[in-house]
Motif scaffolding. Sequence first.
Motif, PDB file in Angstrom:
ATOM      1  N   GLU A 123       1.032  -1.206   0.083  1.00  0.00           N
ATOM      2  CA  GLU A 123       0.036  -0.350  -0.293  1.00  0.00           C
ATOM      3  C   GLU A 123       0.630   1.317   0.273  1.00  0.00           C
ATOM      4  N   ALA A 124       2.085   1.328   0.533  1.00  0.00           N
ATOM      5  CA  ALA A 124       3.221   2.519   0.706  1.00  0.00           C
ATOM      6  C   ALA A 124       3.077   2.593  -0.818  1.00  0.00           C
ATOM      7  N   ALA A 125       3.869   1.753  -0.594  1.00  0.00           N
ATOM      8  CA  ALA A 125       4.262   1.869  -2.281  1.00  0.00           C
ATOM      9  C   ALA A 125       3.693   2.057  -3.569  1.00  0.00           C
ATOM     10  N   ARG A 126       2.343   1.696  -3.908  1.00  0.00           N
ATOM     11  CA  ARG A 126       0.950   2.178  -4.635  1.00  0.00           C
ATOM     12  C   ARG A 126       1.091   3.626  -4.036  1.00  0.00           C
ATOM     13  N   THR A 127       0.583   3.603  -3.409  1.00  0.00           N
ATOM     14  CA  THR A 127       0.616   5.444  -2.445  1.00  0.00           C
ATOM     15  C   THR A 127       1.537   6.324  -2.995  1.00  0.00           C
ATOM     16  N   GLY A 128       2.997   5.580  -3.122  1.00  0.00           N
ATOM     17  CA  GLY A 128       3.984   6.586  -3.400  1.00  0.00           C
ATOM     18  C   GLY A 128       4.053   7.115  -5.146  1.00  0.00           C
ATOM     19  N   LEU A 129       3.364   5.462  -5.761  1.00  0.00           N
ATOM     20  CA  LEU A 129       3.499   5.674  -7.010  1.00  0.00           C
ATOM     21  C   LEU A 129       2.613   6.934  -7.629  1.00  0.00           C
ATOM     22  N   GLU A 130       1.241   6.680  -7.189  1.00  0.00           N
ATOM     23  CA  GLU A 130       0.223   7.607  -6.945  1.00  0.00           C
ATOM     24  C   GLU A 130       0.692   8.827  -7.324  1.00  0.00           C
ATOM     25  N   LYS A 131       1.001   9.433  -5.647  1.00  0.00           N
ATOM     26  CA  LYS A 131       1.639  10.848  -5.671  1.00  0.00           C
ATOM     27  C   LYS A 131       3.298  11.187  -6.572  1.00  0.00           C
ATOM     28  N   ASN A 132       3.408  10.204  -7.056  1.00  0.00           N
ATOM     29  CA  ASN A 132       4.219  10.497  -8.493  1.00  0.00           C
ATOM     30  C   ASN A 132       3.793  10.694  -9.871  1.00  0.00           C
ATOM     31  N   ARG A 133       2.513  11.043 -10.290  1.00  0.00           N
ATOM     32  CA  ARG A 133       2.144  10.979 -11.425  1.00  0.00           C
ATOM     33  C   ARG A 133       1.847  12.529 -11.602  1.00  0.00           C
TER      34      ARG A 133
END
Length: 133
Positions: A123-133
């Motif tokens: 979940e932390a990795a997915r959140t990181g990806l979403e915030k870097n879009r």
Amino acid sequence: DLVSILGREKDGTVRSRIYQALENQEGVDNPAVLEHALAETDPGARLAASSYVAEQVAAGSQGSGREQFDLVVVPELTDIALGEADMHLKLKAVSVLRRARTAVSLEALREIAGRSTEARVSEAARTGLEKNR
């Protein structure tokens, strides 16, 4: 100065604090810090050093060591996040990858999001990806 202390300090916890303090300094000799960071043997200090380097890479700072970060640090952080480390270290590794915002670190986050068996880590990795879009 703090960078010269890194080479003399024996305590990994103290070195961790120095890397953290360097994040708030201006005019830091980034190549010298990178050299210390890549030679760091204490796991906690290595993560703190990686965090410092990630911040410099993300900011595009001169001498930040982007190539070394992508080639050396990103695989280490990925291994920590997907390995047997405790949850705190896994989440810290993901956090450092998020901070760097390089193509290689974002690819590592995608890998972690897809492969981690730990819900908090993926979940932390997915959140990181979403915030870097």
